[in-house]
Each structure stands twice: as C-alpha cells, then as structure tokens.
Design an enzyme around this catalytic site. Sequence first.
Site, PDB file in Angstrom:
ATOM      1  N   ASP A 173      10.582   9.426 -34.613  1.00 41.00           N
ATOM      2  CA  ASP A 173       9.318   9.665 -35.065  1.00 41.00           C
ATOM      3  C   ASP A 173       9.228  10.649 -36.274  1.00 41.00           C
ATOM      4  OD1 ASP A 173       7.448   8.386 -33.345  1.00 41.00           O
ATOM      5  OD2 ASP A 173       7.082  10.125 -31.934  1.00 41.00           O
ATOM      6  N   ASP A 195       7.844  12.433 -31.193  1.00 38.55           N
ATOM      7  CA  ASP A 195       7.769  13.765 -31.431  1.00 38.55           C
ATOM      8  C   ASP A 195       6.907  14.354 -30.089  1.00 38.55           C
ATOM      9  OD1 ASP A 195       5.317  12.418 -31.200  1.00 38.55           O
ATOM     10  OD2 ASP A 195       4.596  13.270 -33.320  1.00 38.55           O
ATOM     11  N   SER A 196       6.928  13.745 -28.889  1.00 33.06           N
ATOM     12  CA  SER A 196       6.539  14.410 -27.642  1.00 33.06           C
ATOM     13  C   SER A 196       7.682  15.230 -27.469  1.00 33.06           C
ATOM     14  CB  SER A 196       6.299  13.223 -26.526  1.00 33.06           C
ATOM     15  OG  SER A 196       7.433  12.404 -26.613  1.00 33.06           O
ATOM     16  N   GLU A 204       2.580   6.747 -37.216  1.00 34.33           N
ATOM     17  CA  GLU A 204       1.301   6.723 -36.434  1.00 34.33           C
ATOM     18  C   GLU A 204       0.115   6.346 -37.408  1.00 34.33           C
ATOM     19  OE1 GLU A 204       0.449   9.635 -33.715  1.00 34.33           O
ATOM     20  OE2 GLU A 204       2.194   9.845 -32.865  1.00 34.33           O
ATOM     21  N   GLU A 207      -0.390   1.922 -27.498  1.00 37.17           N
ATOM     22  CA  GLU A 207      -0.718   3.030 -26.377  1.00 37.17           C
ATOM     23  C   GLU A 207      -2.056   3.163 -26.081  1.00 37.17           C
ATOM     24  OE1 GLU A 207       0.502   7.561 -25.427  1.00 37.17           O
ATOM     25  OE2 GLU A 207       1.123   6.580 -27.118  1.00 37.17           O
ATOM     26  N   LYS A 267       9.392   5.876 -36.794  1.00 36.17           N
ATOM     27  CA  LYS A 267       8.020   5.360 -36.353  1.00 36.17           C
ATOM     28  C   LYS A 267       6.780   6.170 -37.021  1.00 36.17           C
ATOM     29  CE  LYS A 267       6.752   6.364 -32.063  1.00 36.17           C
ATOM     30  NZ  LYS A 267       5.529   6.947 -32.045  1.00 36.17           N
TER      31      LYS A 267
END
Length: 270
Positions: A82, A43-44, A114, A179, A112
């Site tokens: 994501d 999603d970056s 978070e 991260e 993915k």
Amino acid sequence: MKTLGQLQAVKEHKEKISMVTAYDYPSAKQAEAAQIDIILVGDSLGMTVLGYDNTVQVTVEDMIHHAKAVRRGAPDTYIVVDVPFGGVGVTEQYDLEIAVKLYQQTNANAIKAEGAHLTNYIENCSRMGIPVVSHLGLTPQSVGITGYKMQASNKEAAQQLLNDAHAIQQAGAIMLVLEAVPADLASEITKQLDIPVIGIGAGKGTDGQVLVYHDLLNYGVDYKAKFVKQYGDFSVGVDALTEYNKEVKSSRFPDENYTYKKRVMDEDVK
C-alpha cells in the site's frame, strides 16, 4: 510466484484469485505455504499490528519495514504494498519519489493506491515501470469523509463507480480491489473490466477475494466486519499465556524436561 500474466490468465479462465493481507515474516511464510496467490501488505497494519486508531497515522517507513519482512517470509509470492496516507496527492514529483521508494526498497511486485482521482498518478507510475493496483469503493484512508459503510448504494453512485473503474483501467492499473460495494455492482464491474478484480465485502462475482490474516484467524481482533469469515481461532493464545503465567508463578515451569542437566557448581569453572 505467479506473474501478472498468470494472474490475468486466471481471470480469463474464470478461475479465482486468493489474496491475503499480511504484515510480517511468520504470517507471510504461512500464506506462501498455503499457496495464496497474492499477499497485500496493507496500511491496515496501523490498526492491526501497530495499535493506531486508523490508517492515517501509517508512514511510508512503516510500510517499507513491514513489506520487507513479508518479502523475506514469502520470496515466491506476488506481493502488493500500500501507498500510505500522504504518500500520494501532494505533487507529481513527490508522489513519484514515494512510489519509486516503496517499489524499489520493498521488492514488491506492485504498489496499491486508493481512490478514483489517481488516474494521472497511475499513468505516471506506469510510465516509470511501476505496476499500480487501484482500490475503489470503501477506501479506508478516506473514512473520515465516507465512514465505514457500504459504498455506491444508489443507481447514480453505482454508475459513477463503474465509470471510475473503467477510468483507472484506462490509466494503466493492473488490478482493482473493490471494497464494501453491492454484490451485483461488483459482478458487473468484474465482467466489464479486462484486469483482475479482487473483492472484499463485494460478493462472489469478482475474480478473487481478499481478507486480512488477523481477521480470518481471529488474531487480536476487536471488531469483525460483516464480510469477514473466520477460518481459525488464534485467541487460544490467551489461554496458553494464562497457563504459562500460572506455571511460572507456581514454579511448575521450568521442570526437568526444560532444564539443562550438566552440573557446573561442583567443578572448577574457568
């Protein structure tokens, strides 16, 4: 395409896994040609290719659109997509509907999510047959609270992260992205977990590494994090575009080498 079993075997043989975050057809084609093991459609993309201020503005539709393009560019690469902000943490039914939509419509190999709080979500997705990659440490969707800085920087926080890593594995996560955490902690987590651990800003003791395509190629990047190494320089595109602009304005382009030769004005055109 490497299967999950093959990626697991890479960890067991103490080899390394390469992952690149990419968002479109041409970058995915390059990643596959380079034999990268995993492509993460992160999603970056909100900041990298859409010009948003952060990842919070990225929608499920954005992720599906880009992940489908990546799959077309890399049909034989393991792809993870994501779950964007707001795509999980609402209700169990909603969360699963979004997970199914992402997994089904993108043809990705895994999604993915978070955060350490998503153990129930991981369990539910796993029961549905949706593989989930977990993301701990610095989680960009939560930077409004945590900030962009190293995580687990004291003993208590380190122990909590270790506990969280075991919890997401127990819940059924197939892989973990760590991260911005201390290298010794990342190495210890990697040793203790059975699933592959991919690091970004987490030292070399993890099972693999991930960097963003645009970061490692210096492509439209305004900020370079400490853990980013640049392997190429796509900023030369500015020089090329400047030269093109000059040649157009001075009528040097197109010359005869780039012009069709057939004459039609002297003929009857019907």
